[in-house]
Design a protein around this motif. Sequence first.
Motif, PDB file in Angstrom:
ATOM      1  N   ARG A   2      85.184  49.784  67.837  1.00 33.57           N
ATOM      2  CA  ARG A   2      85.527  49.314  69.183  1.00 33.57           C
ATOM      3  C   ARG A   2      86.512  50.279  69.859  1.00 33.57           C
ATOM      4  O   ARG A   2      87.496  50.694  69.259  1.00 33.57           O
ATOM      5  CB  ARG A   2      86.158  47.934  69.057  1.00 33.57           C
ATOM      6  CG  ARG A   2      86.347  47.264  70.367  1.00 33.57           C
ATOM      7  CD  ARG A   2      86.810  45.840  70.146  1.00 33.57           C
ATOM      8  NE  ARG A   2      87.627  45.476  71.270  1.00 33.57           N
ATOM      9  CZ  ARG A   2      88.494  44.516  71.286  1.00 33.57           C
ATOM     10  NH1 ARG A   2      88.686  43.795  70.209  1.00 33.57           N
ATOM     11  NH2 ARG A   2      89.193  44.245  72.352  1.00 33.57           N
ATOM     12  N   GLU A   3      86.224  50.586  71.121  1.00 31.55           N
ATOM     13  CA  GLU A   3      87.085  51.498  71.868  1.00 31.55           C
ATOM     14  C   GLU A   3      88.313  50.749  72.393  1.00 31.55           C
ATOM     15  O   GLU A   3      88.198  49.641  72.914  1.00 31.55           O
ATOM     16  CB  GLU A   3      86.311  52.084  73.040  1.00 31.55           C
ATOM     17  CG  GLU A   3      87.091  53.131  73.794  1.00 31.55           C
ATOM     18  CD  GLU A   3      86.276  53.763  74.910  1.00 31.55           C
ATOM     19  OE1 GLU A   3      86.855  54.006  75.970  1.00 31.55           O
ATOM     20  OE2 GLU A   3      85.069  53.986  74.689  1.00 31.55           O
ATOM     21  N   GLU A   4      89.469  51.348  72.263  1.00 36.08           N
ATOM     22  CA  GLU A   4      90.707  50.743  72.776  1.00 36.08           C
ATOM     23  C   GLU A   4      90.785  50.874  74.279  1.00 36.08           C
ATOM     24  O   GLU A   4      90.357  51.864  74.842  1.00 36.08           O
ATOM     25  CB  GLU A   4      91.926  51.446  72.175  1.00 36.08           C
ATOM     26  CG  GLU A   4      92.267  51.039  70.794  1.00 36.08           C
ATOM     27  CD  GLU A   4      93.593  51.645  70.354  1.00 36.08           C
ATOM     28  OE1 GLU A   4      94.520  51.726  71.189  1.00 36.08           O
ATOM     29  OE2 GLU A   4      93.675  52.035  69.197  1.00 36.08           O
ATOM     30  N   GLN A   5      91.341  49.859  74.909  1.00 38.44           N
ATOM     31  CA  GLN A   5      91.621  49.932  76.337  1.00 38.44           C
ATOM     32  C   GLN A   5      93.130  50.031  76.505  1.00 38.44           C
ATOM     33  O   GLN A   5      93.873  49.241  75.931  1.00 38.44           O
ATOM     34  CB  GLN A   5      91.094  48.697  77.058  1.00 38.44           C
ATOM     35  CG  GLN A   5      89.606  48.661  77.146  1.00 38.44           C
ATOM     36  CD  GLN A   5      89.142  47.516  78.029  1.00 38.44           C
ATOM     37  OE1 GLN A   5      89.903  46.633  78.378  1.00 38.44           O
ATOM     38  NE2 GLN A   5      87.879  47.540  78.386  1.00 38.44           N
ATOM     39  N   ARG A   6      93.545  51.010  77.277  1.00 34.26           N
ATOM     40  CA  ARG A   6      94.967  51.202  77.514  1.00 34.26           C
ATOM     41  C   ARG A   6      95.274  50.880  78.957  1.00 34.26           C
ATOM     42  O   ARG A   6      94.461  51.100  79.851  1.00 34.26           O
ATOM     43  CB  ARG A   6      95.358  52.638  77.214  1.00 34.26           C
ATOM     44  CG  ARG A   6      95.128  53.000  75.773  1.00 34.26           C
ATOM     45  CD  ARG A   6      95.165  54.479  75.623  1.00 34.26           C
ATOM     46  NE  ARG A   6      96.243  54.874  74.753  1.00 34.26           N
ATOM     47  CZ  ARG A   6      96.703  56.094  74.677  1.00 34.26           C
ATOM     48  NH1 ARG A   6      96.212  57.037  75.428  1.00 34.26           N
ATOM     49  NH2 ARG A   6      97.678  56.387  73.840  1.00 34.26           N
ATOM     50  N   ARG A   7      96.455  50.360  79.180  1.00 27.16           N
ATOM     51  CA  ARG A   7      96.915  50.060  80.537  1.00 27.16           C
ATOM     52  C   ARG A   7      98.313  50.616  80.708  1.00 27.16           C
ATOM     53  O   ARG A   7      99.150  50.496  79.820  1.00 27.16           O
ATOM     54  CB  ARG A   7      96.933  48.553  80.763  1.00 27.16           C
ATOM     55  CG  ARG A   7      95.528  47.976  80.754  1.00 27.16           C
ATOM     56  CD  ARG A   7      95.515  46.499  80.868  1.00 27.16           C
ATOM     57  NE  ARG A   7      96.149  46.081  82.117  1.00 27.16           N
ATOM     58  CZ  ARG A   7      96.354  44.834  82.454  1.00 27.16           C
ATOM     59  NH1 ARG A   7      95.995  43.865  81.636  1.00 27.16           N
ATOM     60  NH2 ARG A   7      96.914  44.517  83.586  1.00 27.16           N
TER      61      ARG A   7
END
Length: 61
Positions: A2-7
């Motif tokens: 799963r690809e990480e989502q960064r904010r």
Amino acid sequence: MREEQRRLAAILAADVAGYSRLMAADKSGTLGRLRRLRAEVFEPKIARFHGRIVGSAGTAC
């Protein structure tokens, strides 16, 4: 995998010099000016960058 989502997060802290004196002299006028400043300056920038106000420690907003 799963690809990480960064904010990106930013925190703004602002203080009004002479707030107590201004409130004592003209409470409704001071609150009005602060609300206008928030509406005209802060909120457009927040919207431009898809941000949000999470909380406010102050009494004026």
